[in-house]
Scaffold this motif. Structure first.
Motif, PDB file in Angstrom:
ATOM      1  N   HIS A   1      39.068  -0.781   8.870  1.00 45.59           N
ATOM      2  CA  HIS A   1      39.065  -1.747   7.765  1.00 45.59           C
ATOM      3  C   HIS A   1      37.667  -2.107   7.292  1.00 45.59           C
ATOM      4  O   HIS A   1      37.482  -3.111   6.607  1.00 45.59           O
ATOM      5  CB  HIS A   1      39.851  -3.008   8.136  1.00 45.59           C
ATOM      6  CG  HIS A   1      41.323  -2.813   8.003  1.00 45.59           C
ATOM      7  ND1 HIS A   1      42.210  -3.862   7.906  1.00 45.59           N
ATOM      8  CD2 HIS A   1      42.076  -1.690   7.940  1.00 45.59           C
ATOM      9  CE1 HIS A   1      43.443  -3.386   7.800  1.00 45.59           C
ATOM     10  NE2 HIS A   1      43.376  -2.069   7.830  1.00 45.59           N
ATOM     11  N   HIS A   2      36.678  -1.287   7.626  1.00 40.52           N
ATOM     12  CA  HIS A   2      35.382  -1.381   6.963  1.00 40.52           C
ATOM     13  C   HIS A   2      35.412  -0.361   5.815  1.00 40.52           C
ATOM     14  O   HIS A   2      34.634   0.579   5.764  1.00 40.52           O
ATOM     15  CB  HIS A   2      34.243  -1.070   7.936  1.00 40.52           C
ATOM     16  CG  HIS A   2      34.135  -2.063   9.045  1.00 40.52           C
ATOM     17  ND1 HIS A   2      33.621  -3.329   8.871  1.00 40.52           N
ATOM     18  CD2 HIS A   2      34.484  -1.974  10.363  1.00 40.52           C
ATOM     19  CE1 HIS A   2      33.641  -3.979  10.018  1.00 40.52           C
ATOM     20  NE2 HIS A   2      34.169  -3.186  10.943  1.00 40.52           N
ATOM     21  N   GLY A   3      36.349  -0.584   4.930  1.00 42.79           N
ATOM     22  CA  GLY A   3      36.652   0.386   3.886  1.00 42.79           C
ATOM     23  C   GLY A   3      38.080   0.850   4.072  1.00 42.79           C
ATOM     24  O   GLY A   3      39.000   0.044   4.204  1.00 42.79           O
ATOM     25  N   GLY A   4      38.304   2.166   4.073  1.00 42.18           N
ATOM     26  CA  GLY A   4      39.641   2.705   4.265  1.00 42.18           C
ATOM     27  C   GLY A   4      40.392   2.842   2.962  1.00 42.18           C
ATOM     28  O   GLY A   4      39.818   2.873   1.876  1.00 42.18           O
ATOM     29  N   TRP A   5      41.725   2.918   3.062  1.00 41.63           N
ATOM     30  CA  TRP A   5      42.559   3.137   1.888  1.00 41.63           C
ATOM     31  C   TRP A   5      42.761   1.839   1.120  1.00 41.63           C
ATOM     32  O   TRP A   5      43.232   0.846   1.671  1.00 41.63           O
ATOM     33  CB  TRP A   5      43.914   3.705   2.287  1.00 41.63           C
ATOM     34  CG  TRP A   5      43.860   5.123   2.767  1.00 41.63           C
ATOM     35  CD1 TRP A   5      44.027   5.563   4.045  1.00 41.63           C
ATOM     36  CD2 TRP A   5      43.615   6.284   1.969  1.00 41.63           C
ATOM     37  NE1 TRP A   5      43.904   6.920   4.104  1.00 41.63           N
ATOM     38  CE2 TRP A   5      43.650   7.404   2.833  1.00 41.63           C
ATOM     39  CE3 TRP A   5      43.364   6.493   0.629  1.00 41.63           C
ATOM     40  CZ2 TRP A   5      43.445   8.703   2.386  1.00 41.63           C
ATOM     41  CZ3 TRP A   5      43.164   7.786   0.171  1.00 41.63           C
ATOM     42  CH2 TRP A   5      43.202   8.876   1.040  1.00 41.63           C
ATOM     43  N   LEU A   6      42.402   1.857  -0.155  1.00 44.13           N
ATOM     44  CA  LEU A   6      42.647   0.735  -1.059  1.00 44.13           C
ATOM     45  C   LEU A   6      43.474   1.232  -2.235  1.00 44.13           C
ATOM     46  O   LEU A   6      43.191   2.288  -2.810  1.00 44.13           O
ATOM     47  CB  LEU A   6      41.329   0.144  -1.557  1.00 44.13           C
ATOM     48  CG  LEU A   6      40.421  -0.498  -0.495  1.00 44.13           C
ATOM     49  CD1 LEU A   6      39.145  -1.020  -1.133  1.00 44.13           C
ATOM     50  CD2 LEU A   6      41.147  -1.621   0.242  1.00 44.13           C
ATOM     51  N   HIS A   7      44.481   0.451  -2.571  1.00 41.06           N
ATOM     52  CA  HIS A   7      45.423   0.827  -3.617  1.00 41.06           C
ATOM     53  C   HIS A   7      45.299  -0.131  -4.795  1.00 41.06           C
ATOM     54  O   HIS A   7      44.787  -1.249  -4.663  1.00 41.06           O
ATOM     55  CB  HIS A   7      46.857   0.805  -3.078  1.00 41.06           C
ATOM     56  CG  HIS A   7      47.074   1.683  -1.888  1.00 41.06           C
ATOM     57  ND1 HIS A   7      47.758   2.867  -1.944  1.00 41.06           N
ATOM     58  CD2 HIS A   7      46.679   1.548  -0.583  1.00 41.06           C
ATOM     59  CE1 HIS A   7      47.794   3.424  -0.739  1.00 41.06           C
ATOM     60  NE2 HIS A   7      47.146   2.633   0.101  1.00 41.06           N
ATOM     61  N   GLU A   8      45.792   0.296  -5.940  1.00 44.81           N
ATOM     62  CA  GLU A   8      45.768  -0.576  -7.112  1.00 44.81           C
ATOM     63  C   GLU A   8      46.748  -1.730  -6.939  1.00 44.81           C
ATOM     64  O   GLU A   8      47.889  -1.538  -6.513  1.00 44.81           O
ATOM     65  CB  GLU A   8      46.120   0.208  -8.377  1.00 44.81           C
ATOM     66  CG  GLU A   8      45.028   1.148  -8.846  1.00 44.81           C
ATOM     67  CD  GLU A   8      45.347   1.767 -10.193  1.00 44.81           C
ATOM     68  OE1 GLU A   8      46.326   1.322 -10.829  1.00 44.81           O
ATOM     69  OE2 GLU A   8      44.630   2.691 -10.608  1.00 44.81           O
ATOM     70  N   GLY A   9      46.282  -2.918  -7.276  1.00 44.40           N
ATOM     71  CA  GLY A   9      47.141  -4.091  -7.239  1.00 44.40           C
ATOM     72  C   GLY A   9      47.658  -4.441  -8.616  1.00 44.40           C
ATOM     73  O   GLY A   9      47.457  -3.720  -9.595  1.00 44.40           O
ATOM     74  N   ARG A  10      48.334  -5.584  -8.687  1.00 42.95           N
ATOM     75  CA  ARG A  10      48.918  -6.015  -9.959  1.00 42.95           C
ATOM     76  C   ARG A  10      48.127  -7.126 -10.631  1.00 42.95           C
ATOM     77  O   ARG A  10      48.413  -7.504 -11.758  1.00 42.95           O
ATOM     78  CB  ARG A  10      50.354  -6.488  -9.722  1.00 42.95           C
ATOM     79  CG  ARG A  10      51.326  -5.358  -9.475  1.00 42.95           C
ATOM     80  CD  ARG A  10      52.716  -5.877  -9.214  1.00 42.95           C
ATOM     81  NE  ARG A  10      52.861  -6.394  -7.852  1.00 42.95           N
ATOM     82  CZ  ARG A  10      53.970  -6.944  -7.369  1.00 42.95           C
ATOM     83  NH1 ARG A  10      55.021  -7.086  -8.149  1.00 42.95           N
ATOM     84  NH2 ARG A  10      54.027  -7.369  -6.130  1.00 42.95           N
ATOM     85  N   VAL A  11      47.108  -7.649  -9.945  1.00 41.83           N
ATOM     86  CA  VAL A  11      46.343  -8.773 -10.465  1.00 41.83           C
ATOM     87  C   VAL A  11      45.036  -8.262 -11.052  1.00 41.83           C
ATOM     88  O   VAL A  11      44.362  -7.428 -10.448  1.00 41.83           O
ATOM     89  CB  VAL A  11      46.062  -9.804  -9.354  1.00 41.83           C
ATOM     90  CG1 VAL A  11      45.225 -10.965  -9.897  1.00 41.83           C
ATOM     91  CG2 VAL A  11      47.380 -10.318  -8.771  1.00 41.83           C
ATOM     92  N   VAL A  12      44.654  -8.769 -12.226  1.00 40.14           N
ATOM     93  CA  VAL A  12      43.405  -8.403 -12.887  1.00 40.14           C
ATOM     94  C   VAL A  12      42.367  -9.475 -12.605  1.00 40.14           C
ATOM     95  O   VAL A  12      42.606 -10.665 -12.832  1.00 40.14           O
ATOM     96  CB  VAL A  12      43.610  -8.245 -14.405  1.00 40.14           C
ATOM     97  CG1 VAL A  12      42.280  -7.903 -15.087  1.00 40.14           C
ATOM     98  CG2 VAL A  12      44.652  -7.176 -14.688  1.00 40.14           C
ATOM     99  N   ASP A  13      41.218  -9.063 -12.076  1.00 36.35           N
ATOM    100  CA  ASP A  13      40.133  -9.994 -11.787  1.00 36.35           C
ATOM    101  C   ASP A  13      39.557 -10.546 -13.091  1.00 36.35           C
ATOM    102  O   ASP A  13      39.159  -9.786 -13.980  1.00 36.35           O
ATOM    103  CB  ASP A  13      39.041  -9.276 -10.989  1.00 36.35           C
ATOM    104  CG  ASP A  13      38.008 -10.238 -10.431  1.00 36.35           C
ATOM    105  OD1 ASP A  13      37.277 -10.846 -11.236  1.00 36.35           O
ATOM    106  OD2 ASP A  13      37.921 -10.358  -9.197  1.00 36.35           O
TER     107      ASP A  13
END
Length: 722
Positions: free
Chosen positions: A326-338
């Motif tokens: 978890h110092h990185g790894g797989w990140l997926h698209e979410g539904r919230v816009v920053d």
């Protein structure tokens, strides 16, 4: 030895002994494990417990630390949330190992029917023999659960206690009428993308696999892995959008489009200096592009896009290990816009705000792959890129994107490619008289395009490093005098009819004997060979074969070639010279060799050569004598997804076809292998060239002397030259 008496057969011997007696208690004890509920451990935990893998020539325990980026995709295959797992990545990254891990989990922890679909039956059998069987034999927990009956272990089926592993290939009946808990599709982009009858295809392999798991409800899953093999679809590819940061350019088919339908996960590293996350991609490798490919690869480093920190290749394994923690790894698209960045947020796979889709999808870039090095990757990329810039053939360059990097290929436009017009070609025309070879000429080729009422002919001069220019261009309209009905009652010649009269081809024989004077020299060049289109009007192929056989009987078979075009960018080679294995319509194959041309790849090279206006290397010059209509024929076609095709409203492309024939013949003769510091005799300048002919008057082919025959005495040669 067991002996028996049979009333009909008499005494029998050599009867195999019966198996050992098994008690009911032993049978029950053997079956009891089947009543155990599924073990609630992950696929990776099960693989480390039960699976053995080849390691440096020996079999050792599966280690999740070797390719940590495979942990989440293979574990998520047991999720009740997703119906499919889609993994896009390069070759030799551990993709196929995930299929073995998922299968081992099904055998030892969650029994249920599993089906694995390979590219073809041949590939499926090879995978069973080379990968699956050795893995089972060397993994005690798997081997113990494998059935011992004769038909429990075949190329198409493995029966384990409580589960069945079926191995198939992508045809409609393999993915029909069966319920499976897991369907595993490997090398998806190399499968037929539509299954069923050609006139009424049923669905894609992925779509049919989804129907097979419906019976198992949320426990069912389809796992798909592949390197991409389809180019970017320019009509559907969308521009970069911060609301879709992980969207890959839409491809013309295959797994990339499946990935875009999923959660769109990407593998991230955490910079050890600034601690910001970034995706390791080939574009973030830094190296000197002016160095030789090997040297450039040795010096390649990864650069953090946030702080510019440099990471050498030796840190790759550690960065992957940290990413899995978890110092990185797989990140997926979410539904919230920053609200600050305007980007869609990136989340973990278990986040409730993940993109709402039934598929977990992953795209992995080859620079982070465990089994590849940056030096080798850069070397292959730069070698293919430079070859593409020189000859315009991008087959190797696209292959690097697909198999080494793991991304869909978008063909880059060559410099000034859009600006290449007939006007530009004429503005940069080479000052050259017609039928006179330039001073740098080393050999000449002659090309013949066959039409229904004429032969279109072009001669081309070739120099060192692939430089060339057209020498002559003309059409032959009249048949030879001895052809049937050559002249009508009015004494006028009829038009050439290549398909009807075999004798009309005889007008081509003299093309091999023409002499083209070399500019400013007292010698000229005969063609090294003549290449004639094997395709043409009905009946021409038979007549072309008769013509070639006649030349062969006269000892001139090596001076003439019959060419045939093969369309598509994925031909086995650019040029190959061989007899066809079979003819169309069930006819017997011809016994003559044809010069097979991958015309679409060669047209890439021709157009690239026409655009090399600032260098002679591999450049094709337009001569100043050539008419505007023949210049325009060089650009008569445009490149499409499946091949080159005529532009709208354009009818003639003979100059382009001639250029393709010339390049194919030159490559077959070996022009790309010539050492120009010590060239072979047919590439020499001067009278040492076997095709050179002395001229009494420079620039005058009519003053050519016959070339001495080395097999005749010197006195006879002298008299013949007189």
């Amino acid at each position: 030895m067991v002996m028996m008496l049979d009333r009909g057969l008499g005494q029998l011997s050599r009867i195999a002994p019966l198996p050992p007696f098994t008690t009911p208690e032993e049978l029950l004890a053997d079956a009891l494990p089947l009543l155990d509920p599924p073990s609630r451990i992950s696929v990776t935990d099960a693989a480390e417990r039960s699976l053995r893998v080849p390691i440096a020539g020996r079999w050792g325990q599966y280690d999740r630390g070797v390719a940590p980026y495979t942990i989440e995709p293979q574990d998520i295959s047991q999720s009740r949330r997703f119906k499919g797992v889609i993994f896009v990545g390069p070759s030799q990254s551990g993709k196929s190992q995930m299929l073995l891990s998922v299968s081992a989990h099904a055998v030892t922890c969650a029994p249920g029917p599993v089906q694995l679909i390979h590219m073809t039956k041949t590939d499926a059998d090879a995978w069973v023999e080379e990968k699956l069987n050795p893995a089972i034999d060397n993994s005690p927990l798997l081997y113990e659960r494998l059935g011992k009956a004769r038909d429990d272990s075949t190329f198409s089926r493995k029966r384990f206690k409580g589960m069945r592993l079926t191995i198939g290939y992508p045809v409609a009946n393999q993915l029909s009428s069966r319920s499976q808990r897991m369907v595993l599709l490997t090398d998806y982009d190399h499968m037929p993308q539509r299954l069923g009858p050609k006139d009424a295809p049923e669905d894609t392999p992925f779509g049919m696999a989804l129907r097979r798991i419906k019976t198992f409800l949320s426990r069912g899953c389809v796992f798909v892995e592949s390197t991409p093999a389809f180019p970017v679809d320019e009509d559907k590819a969308r521009a970069a959008n911060p609301l879709e940061p992980h969207l890959m350019p839409a491809a013309t088919g295959g797994i990339v489009n499946l990935y875009n339908e999923g959660t769109r996960g990407r593998w991230y590293w955490q910079c050890p200096d600034c601690e910001d996350l970034f995706e390791p991609t080939y574009e973030r490798l830094d190296y000197n592009r002016d160095l030789d490919p090997g040297e450039a690869g040795d010096n390649a480093v990864m650069v953090c896009p946030h702080c510019g920190s440099v990471l050498p290749h030796r840190h790759k394994a550690e960065m992957n290990r940290r990413a899995s923690q978890h110092h990185g790894g797989w990140l997926h698209e979410g539904r919230v816009v920053d609200e600050v960045t305007g980007r869609r947020n990136l989340v973990r796979i278990d986040d409730a705000e993940i993109r709402n889709t039934p598929f977990a999808s992953y795209a992995f870039n080859g620079v982070a792959a465990a089994f590849s090095s940056w030096s080798g990757l850069v070397e292959r990329y730069e070698t293919a890129r430079r070859a593409f810039e020189i000859d315009g053939d991008d087959l190797d360059f696209s292959g690097v994107h697909y198999t080494e990097i793991g991304v869909p290929y978008r063909r880059p436009k060559l410099e000034d490619e859009d600006a290449l017009t007939a006007e530009v070609l004429r503005e940069h025309a080479l000052p050259l008289p017609k039928a006179i070879a330039p001073s740098w000429a080393r050999f000449v080729t002659v090309m013949v395009d066959v039409q229904g009422n004429r032969f279109e002919v072009m001669a081309m001069a070739w120099g060192a490093e692939g430089e060339r220019a057209a020498l002559d261009r003309f059409a032959i309209h009249q048949p030879p005098d001895d052809a049937p009905s050559a002249k009508g009652d009015d004494g006028k010649y009829r038009a050439v009819d290549p398909g009807r009269y075999a004798e009309d081809a005889n007008v081509l024989a003299e093309l091999a004997d023409r002499v083209y004077p070399v500019e400013g020299a007292d010698w000229g060049l005969k063609p090294v060979a003549v290449v004639i289109d094997f395709n043409g009007p009905k009946g021409w192929s038979d007549n072309a074969e008769k013509f070639w056989r006649k030349q062969a009987r006269e000892g001139r078979g090596g001076r003439f070639y019959l060419s045939i075009g093969r369309s598509g960018f994925n031909q086995r080679d650019r040029v190959w010279h061989e007899a066809p294995e079979r003819a169309s319509g069930g006819k017997k194959a011809r016994g003559i060799k044809l010069l097979n041309m991958a015309v679409d790849r060669l047209k890439d090279s021709v157009v690239a050569a026409l655009g090399r206006l600032d260098t002679p290397v591999n450049a094709q010059h337009i001569p100043s004598w050539m008419g505007a209509e023949h210049v325009a024929e060089h650009l008569a076609e445009q490149r499409g997804e499946k091949g080159w095709e005529l532009r709208k409203g354009i009818l003639r492309n003979e100059s382009l076809d001639h250029s393709v024939q010339a390049l194919a013949l030159a490559e077959h003769l070996g022009v790309n292998r010539v050492n120009w510091e010590a060239p072979p005799a047919w590439c020499l300048a001067g009278m040492l060239n076997p095709n050179a002919v002395q001229l009494d008057r420079p620039n005058d082919p009519d003053s050519a002397r016959s070339r001495p025959d080395p097999d005749l005495p010197r006195a006879i040669n002298f008299l013949r030259r007189r």
